[in-house]
Design a protein around this motif. Structure first.
Motif, PDB file in Angstrom:
ATOM      1  N   LEU A  70      10.743  26.872 -15.765  1.00  0.00           N
ATOM      2  CA  LEU A  70      10.224  24.786 -16.141  1.00  0.00           C
ATOM      3  C   LEU A  70      10.528  23.737 -15.321  1.00  0.00           C
ATOM      4  CD1 LEU A  70       8.528  24.494 -19.685  1.00  0.00           C
ATOM      5  CD2 LEU A  70       7.373  24.169 -17.317  1.00  0.00           C
ATOM      6  N   ARG A  71      13.009  24.328 -15.484  1.00  0.00           N
ATOM      7  CA  ARG A  71      13.653  23.526 -14.974  1.00  0.00           C
ATOM      8  C   ARG A  71      13.617  23.971 -13.320  1.00  0.00           C
ATOM      9  NH1 ARG A  71      16.037  25.460 -20.216  1.00  0.00           N
ATOM     10  NH2 ARG A  71      16.422  27.216 -19.456  1.00  0.00           N
ATOM     11  N   MET A  72      13.830  24.723 -13.193  1.00  0.00           N
ATOM     12  CA  MET A  72      13.718  24.754 -11.489  1.00  0.00           C
ATOM     13  C   MET A  72      12.801  24.084 -10.582  1.00  0.00           C
ATOM     14  SD  MET A  72      14.637  28.992 -11.474  1.00  0.00           S
ATOM     15  CE  MET A  72      13.899  29.814  -9.649  1.00  0.00           C
ATOM     16  N   LEU A  73      11.071  24.215 -11.689  1.00  0.00           N
ATOM     17  CA  LEU A  73      10.513  23.056 -11.341  1.00  0.00           C
ATOM     18  C   LEU A  73      10.620  21.832 -11.367  1.00  0.00           C
ATOM     19  CD1 LEU A  73       6.822  25.433 -12.199  1.00  0.00           C
ATOM     20  CD2 LEU A  73       8.048  24.733  -9.697  1.00  0.00           C
ATOM     21  N   ARG A  74      11.303  21.218 -12.320  1.00  0.00           N
ATOM     22  CA  ARG A  74      11.491  19.959 -12.613  1.00  0.00           C
ATOM     23  C   ARG A  74      12.614  19.874 -11.425  1.00  0.00           C
ATOM     24  NH1 ARG A  74       8.889  15.790 -13.390  1.00  0.00           N
ATOM     25  NH2 ARG A  74       7.872  16.593 -14.626  1.00  0.00           N
ATOM     26  N   ASP A  75      13.251  20.776 -11.276  1.00  0.00           N
ATOM     27  CA  ASP A  75      14.572  20.312 -10.420  1.00  0.00           C
ATOM     28  C   ASP A  75      13.643  19.970  -8.608  1.00  0.00           C
ATOM     29  OD1 ASP A  75      16.746  19.894 -11.866  1.00  0.00           O
ATOM     30  OD2 ASP A  75      17.444  22.495 -11.534  1.00  0.00           O
ATOM     31  N   GLN A  76      13.193  20.998  -8.542  1.00  0.00           N
ATOM     32  CA  GLN A  76      11.764  20.582  -7.033  1.00  0.00           C
ATOM     33  C   GLN A  76      11.194  19.054  -7.163  1.00  0.00           C
ATOM     34  OE1 GLN A  76      10.095  24.276  -5.416  1.00  0.00           O
ATOM     35  NE2 GLN A  76      11.407  25.425  -7.429  1.00  0.00           N
ATOM     36  N   MET A  77      10.495  19.085  -8.541  1.00  0.00           N
ATOM     37  CA  MET A  77      10.062  17.849  -8.579  1.00  0.00           C
ATOM     38  C   MET A  77      10.729  16.673  -8.229  1.00  0.00           C
ATOM     39  SD  MET A  77       7.309  19.446 -11.139  1.00  0.00           S
ATOM     40  CE  MET A  77       6.501  17.581 -11.620  1.00  0.00           C
ATOM     41  N   ASP A  78      11.834  16.331  -9.316  1.00  0.00           N
ATOM     42  CA  ASP A  78      13.082  15.605  -8.713  1.00  0.00           C
ATOM     43  C   ASP A  78      13.465  14.606  -7.715  1.00  0.00           C
ATOM     44  OD1 ASP A  78      12.094  15.236 -11.214  1.00  0.00           O
ATOM     45  OD2 ASP A  78      13.946  16.323 -12.462  1.00  0.00           O
ATOM     46  N   SER A  79      13.427  16.111  -6.809  1.00  0.00           N
ATOM     47  CA  SER A  79      14.036  16.027  -5.175  1.00  0.00           C
ATOM     48  C   SER A  79      12.966  15.979  -4.077  1.00  0.00           C
ATOM     49  CB  SER A  79      14.798  17.882  -4.580  1.00  0.00           C
ATOM     50  OG  SER A  79      14.876  17.551  -3.573  1.00  0.00           O
ATOM     51  N   ILE A  80      11.786  16.407  -4.816  1.00  0.00           N
ATOM     52  CA  ILE A  80      10.708  15.102  -3.786  1.00  0.00           C
ATOM     53  C   ILE A  80      10.980  14.600  -4.135  1.00  0.00           C
ATOM     54  CG2 ILE A  80       8.331  15.458  -3.569  1.00  0.00           C
ATOM     55  CD1 ILE A  80       8.284  18.562  -3.894  1.00  0.00           C
ATOM     56  N   LYS A  81      10.550  13.999  -5.261  1.00  0.00           N
ATOM     57  CA  LYS A  81      10.858  12.785  -6.054  1.00  0.00           C
ATOM     58  C   LYS A  81      11.702  11.673  -5.285  1.00  0.00           C
ATOM     59  CE  LYS A  81      10.379   9.897 -10.412  1.00  0.00           C
ATOM     60  NZ  LYS A  81      10.566   9.840 -12.176  1.00  0.00           N
ATOM     61  N   ASP A  95       2.476  18.635  -1.966  1.00  0.00           N
ATOM     62  CA  ASP A  95       3.459  19.100  -2.067  1.00  0.00           C
ATOM     63  C   ASP A  95       4.088  19.089  -3.800  1.00  0.00           C
ATOM     64  OD1 ASP A  95       4.594  16.783  -1.740  1.00  0.00           O
ATOM     65  OD2 ASP A  95       6.538  17.222  -0.217  1.00  0.00           O
ATOM     66  N   TYR A  96       3.808  17.660  -4.674  1.00  0.00           N
ATOM     67  CA  TYR A  96       4.804  17.680  -5.510  1.00  0.00           C
ATOM     68  C   TYR A  96       3.571  17.738  -6.740  1.00  0.00           C
ATOM     69  CZ  TYR A  96       6.373  14.315  -9.404  1.00  0.00           C
ATOM     70  OH  TYR A  96       6.423  14.094 -10.534  1.00  0.00           O
ATOM     71  N   ALA A  97       1.930  17.631  -6.389  1.00  0.00           N
ATOM     72  CA  ALA A  97       1.334  18.065  -7.103  1.00  0.00           C
ATOM     73  C   ALA A  97       0.596  19.588  -7.050  1.00  0.00           C
ATOM     74  CB  ALA A  97      -0.451  17.410  -6.414  1.00  0.00           C
ATOM     75  N   LYS A  98       0.450  20.580  -6.380  1.00  0.00           N
ATOM     76  CA  LYS A  98       1.671  21.470  -6.280  1.00  0.00           C
ATOM     77  C   LYS A  98       1.980  21.485  -7.391  1.00  0.00           C
ATOM     78  CE  LYS A  98      -0.649  22.751  -2.365  1.00  0.00           C
ATOM     79  NZ  LYS A  98      -0.619  23.878  -0.791  1.00  0.00           N
ATOM     80  N   GLU A 111       0.780  -1.371  -0.148  1.00  0.00           N
ATOM     81  CA  GLU A 111       0.019  -0.072   0.030  1.00  0.00           C
ATOM     82  C   GLU A 111       0.680   1.093  -0.031  1.00  0.00           C
ATOM     83  OE1 GLU A 111      -3.162  -0.229   3.084  1.00  0.00           O
ATOM     84  OE2 GLU A 111      -3.900  -1.577   2.784  1.00  0.00           O
ATOM     85  N   ILE A 112       1.275   2.076  -1.605  1.00  0.00           N
ATOM     86  CA  ILE A 112       2.035   2.903  -1.341  1.00  0.00           C
ATOM     87  C   ILE A 112       0.865   4.084  -1.861  1.00  0.00           C
ATOM     88  CG2 ILE A 112       3.315   1.822  -1.464  1.00  0.00           C
ATOM     89  CD1 ILE A 112       3.646   2.137  -4.241  1.00  0.00           C
ATOM     90  N   ILE A 113       1.409   5.800  -1.718  1.00  0.00           N
ATOM     91  CA  ILE A 113       0.377   6.382  -1.881  1.00  0.00           C
ATOM     92  C   ILE A 113       1.377   6.885  -3.340  1.00  0.00           C
ATOM     93  CG2 ILE A 113      -0.273   9.322  -1.810  1.00  0.00           C
ATOM     94  CD1 ILE A 113      -0.616   9.045   1.428  1.00  0.00           C
ATOM     95  N   PRO A 114       0.194   6.953  -4.596  1.00  0.00           N
ATOM     96  CA  PRO A 114       0.740   7.563  -5.847  1.00  0.00           C
ATOM     97  C   PRO A 114       1.390   8.821  -5.805  1.00  0.00           C
ATOM     98  CG  PRO A 114      -1.288   6.580  -6.367  1.00  0.00           C
ATOM     99  CD  PRO A 114      -1.004   6.730  -4.953  1.00  0.00           C
ATOM    100  N   LEU A 115       2.948   9.353  -5.865  1.00  0.00           N
ATOM    101  CA  LEU A 115       3.761  10.648  -5.765  1.00  0.00           C
ATOM    102  C   LEU A 115       2.639  11.456  -6.373  1.00  0.00           C
ATOM    103  CD1 LEU A 115       6.338  11.348  -5.470  1.00  0.00           C
ATOM    104  CD2 LEU A 115       7.038  11.123  -7.840  1.00  0.00           C
ATOM    105  N   ALA A 116       2.500  11.304  -7.679  1.00  0.00           N
ATOM    106  CA  ALA A 116       1.108  12.762  -7.973  1.00  0.00           C
ATOM    107  C   ALA A 116      -0.005  13.161  -6.664  1.00  0.00           C
ATOM    108  CB  ALA A 116       0.612  12.844  -9.461  1.00  0.00           C
ATOM    109  N   ILE A 176      12.857   7.330  -1.664  1.00  0.00           N
ATOM    110  CA  ILE A 176      13.599   6.803  -0.410  1.00  0.00           C
ATOM    111  C   ILE A 176      12.692   6.314   0.532  1.00  0.00           C
ATOM    112  CG2 ILE A 176      15.071   6.789   1.674  1.00  0.00           C
ATOM    113  CD1 ILE A 176      16.820   9.324   0.249  1.00  0.00           C
ATOM    114  N   ASP A 177      11.721   6.755   0.856  1.00  0.00           N
ATOM    115  CA  ASP A 177      10.670   5.880   2.288  1.00  0.00           C
ATOM    116  C   ASP A 177       9.621   4.871   1.691  1.00  0.00           C
ATOM    117  OD1 ASP A 177      11.282   8.677   3.690  1.00  0.00           O
ATOM    118  OD2 ASP A 177       9.697   9.781   2.794  1.00  0.00           O
TER     119      ASP A 177
END
Length: 230
Positions: A146-157, A66-69, A57-62, A162-163
């Motif tokens: 877009l690159r800045m947002l993608r970097d933030q999204m990749d960091s959250i991902k 924080d990731y969805a926003k 049971e895992i919650i989809p990343l989307a 890991i979790d």
């Protein structure tokens, strides 16, 4: 080109043969798409069964807030950048296609305005060039956003991954244990198969039995073994 030696019946039959080939191509494409859809459904079903079997049971990343926003912002900015990019392309195309004639007409119009005493500001391609430069700058800024947002999204991902890895590690360990056990059984069966063929050759006979040595693809090995065992 059709040969002049074709009979009338052959000439009349040619369009029908072309239609038949088209029908065959469409049928082949339809069958291929159907197989792909069937394979996709089977894979989805197998994945769902594995999730249930191992109680994962895992919650989809989307679905993480924080990731969805960030993803929503990324989509919105990406849509706006695409629109700006199209506008810039249209502007550059217009400049390339109409520069000579546009400038000529504009100069004539402005010359007449001078004669009439109603001087207009000299506008035209300078405006279009300015617009193109502005659009280019906006496209670059949107791309950077877009690159800045993608970097933030990749960091959250990365953090969430890991979790999730820790959460599913027990289930994964069980599957790996099954792999280990299955491989041990497979290796023993392969050794037994080789020994049986060796018994035949040591008795002085030619080995007329199929060999399963050297097959590296597990799916191919399973398929050939299943076919032979029937």
């Amino acid at each position: 080109m059709l040969s002049l030696n074709l009979t009338k019946e052959q000439l009349l039959d040619t369009p029908q043969r072309m239609l038949d080939r088209q029908d065959q191509d469409e049928l082949a494409l339809s069958r291929r798409e159907h197989r792909q859809e069937s394979d996709g459904r089977r894979h989805t079903q197998a994945r769902d069964e594995a999730r249930e079997r191992y109680a994962i049971e895992i919650i989809p990343l989307a679905q993480h807030d924080d990731y969805a926003k960030l993803a929503a912002k990324h989509l919105d900015i990406g849509t706006r950048r695409a629109k700006l990019d199209r506008e810039q392309t249209d502007t550059v195309t217009a400049i390339a296609r109409g520069m000579a004639s546009f400038n000529k007409n504009r100069i004539e119009h402005q010359a007449q305005s001078i004669i009439d005493g109603s001087v207009e500001a000299f506008q035209g391609f300078e405006e279009m060039k300015s617009r193109s430069a502005r659009l280019e700058s906006e496209v670059k800024a949107h791309s950077q956003a877009l690159r800045m947002l993608r970097d933030q999204m990749d960091s959250i991902k990365s953090d969430r991954s890991i979790d999730v890895a820790e959460a599913v590690r027990p289930a994964h360990a069980l599957a790996v244990a099954d792999i280990s056990e299955a491989c041990a059984m497979l290796l023993k069966a392969i050794r037994d198969e080789a020994l049986i063929r060796e018994i035949v050759t040591n008795a002085g006979y030619d080995s007329r039995l199929p060999t399963f040595q050297g097959i590296k693809d597990i799916a191919e090995l399973e398929s050939r073994a299943r076919d032979y065992a029937r």
